[in-house]
Design an enzyme around this catalytic site. Structure first.
Site, PDB file in Angstrom:
ATOM      1  N   HIS A   8       0.624  -1.219   0.130  1.00  0.00           N
ATOM      2  CA  HIS A   8      -0.234   0.076  -0.094  1.00  0.00           C
ATOM      3  C   HIS A   8       0.789   0.818  -0.221  1.00  0.00           C
ATOM      4  CE1 HIS A   8      -3.348  -2.344   1.325  1.00  0.00           C
ATOM      5  NE2 HIS A   8      -2.587  -2.991   1.692  1.00  0.00           N
TER       6      HIS A   8
HETATM    7  O1  RIB Z   1      -4.917  -0.392   5.195  1.00  0.00           O
HETATM    8  C1  RIB Z   1      -3.596  -0.024   5.307  1.00  0.00           C
HETATM    9  C2  RIB Z   1      -2.975   0.999   5.588  1.00  0.00           C
HETATM   10  O2  RIB Z   1      -3.575   0.834   7.259  1.00  0.00           O
HETATM   11  C3  RIB Z   1      -1.159   1.374   5.141  1.00  0.00           C
HETATM   12  O3  RIB Z   1      -0.866   2.105   5.463  1.00  0.00           O
HETATM   13  C4  RIB Z   1      -1.044   0.351   6.130  1.00  0.00           C
HETATM   14  O4  RIB Z   1       0.575   0.512   7.235  1.00  0.00           O
HETATM   15  C5  RIB Z   1      -2.273   0.000   7.672  1.00  0.00           C
HETATM   16  O5  RIB Z   1      -1.594   1.373   8.290  1.00  0.00           O
END
Ligand code: RIB
Ligand code: CA
Length: 312
Positions: free
Chosen positions: A242
């Site tokens: 992500h």
């Molecule tokens: O949903 C994914 C996000 O939530 C990313 O930023 C991961 O690090 C968590 O913080």
């Protein structure tokens, strides 16, 4: 060309860690500071992990600040099941020698934005938006001084990852997200709709290992640990990487495509709390407040990551 000034707001988290490494490896970016927030794990761990990653990158001079210990209104929800009890399970990274800055992260964000040239600083939130929301409430004048907010959070076509409706970062602090999305600051958003197309497949993780460096090995170990939760949930080869999407967009925006639309945050209903209601088809008259990314050149993304992390 002058480097782009950024502040990374983060809750490391293995994917946050890779985003931080990418930023610290890239001369196009000047990291003014890293502000930790409670999210994946409690603040005492996110600020510690941020410093561990700066030292892994060989950048112990980086300024790391601790921010909000909990969301603006709701109780803190963490994600140890994904990131491990340390928040950075996988590699065994040494305790950091570099100091945590005395100043509170929110004060650092406000002070930096009031001192730097208006529009010259980009905020890069990778976790719950608590620090950013608090800064906007503490000093509303910063809204016109923030150059851009480029964040990872939300989801629409992919649904949620912590509830059927909500993505973790927005779910943890929907009220802060509401403040941010109503602020009028130009926003570029990396939702699950795009990050779920960037999977840490075995071949891609192996490319980090093949670097034969401390950073490459640590990154492969982090991803091996981090991906197992989503592989089990989605039945995929690899999990979505992500947070580095935020930094990759700053470096190579052509890797991404999306649309400028309205994004509104659910803060009333328990059933859909934290949902990012994205008006992708323009069926409402709500103001367009975010460039929402939906597609990525995933091979190009991972090639950029390996090339840049190979420099550390
Ligand atoms: O949903 C994914 C996000 O939530 C990313 O930023 C991961 O690090 C968590 O913080
Ligand atoms: Ca994160």
């Amino acid at each position: 060309m002058q480097a782009r000034k950024i502040i990374i707001d983060t809750d490391p988290g293995q994917d946050d860690a890779v985003a931080i490494l990418l930023a610290l490896a890239s001369p196009e970016l000047e990291v003014l500071g890293i502000t930790a927030v409670a999210g994946n794990v409690p603040l005492r761990l996110t600020q510690l992990n941020a410093r561990k990653i700066c030292e892994l990158a060989g950048k112990p001079e980086t300024k790391v600040f601790a921010g909000a210990i909990r969301p603006m209104v709701r109780p803190l929800v963490t994600a140890e099941e994904v990131h491990g009890k340390t928040g950075l399970d996988g590699p065994d990274l040494p305790e950091p020698k570099m100091p945590l800055q005395e100043q509170h992260a929110v004060d650092f964000i406000v002070e930096t934005l009031m001192v730097e040239e208006p529009g010259s600083v980009t905020l890069c939130p990778l976790g719950p938006l608590t620090n950013i929301g608090l800064a906007l409430v503490r000093e509303p004048r910063i809204a016109k001084r923030i150059g851009a907010i480029v964040l990872m959070g939300g989801g629409f076509f992919e649904g949620g990852n912590v509830t059927p409706a909500a993505e973790f970062n927005i779910y943890v602090d929907p009220h802060a997200a509401d403040v941010v999305f109503r602020s009028g600051v130009p926003i570029t958003m990396m939702p699950l709709d795009v990050t779920h197309k960037a999977l840490t497949t075995g071949k891609r993780v192996q490319a980090f290992r093949k670097l034969g460096t401390r950073v490459g090995d640590a990154t492969a170990q982090m991803l091996d640990f981090f991906e197992r939760y989503d592989e089990g949930k989605y039945g995929t080869d690899g999990g979505p990487l992500h947070d580095p999407c935020v930094v990759a967009w700053l470096l190579k925006p052509e890797l991404f495509s999306g649309r400028h639309v309205n994004v509104s945050i659910e803060t009333g209903s328990e059933l859909t709390m934290g949902m990012t209601v994205i008006d992708w088809w323009g069926v409402t008259k709500r103001p367009k407040n975010a460039q929402v990314m939906r597609d990525i050149d995933a091979d190009g993304y991972f090639s950029l990551l390996v090339e840049r992390l190979g420099r550390l």
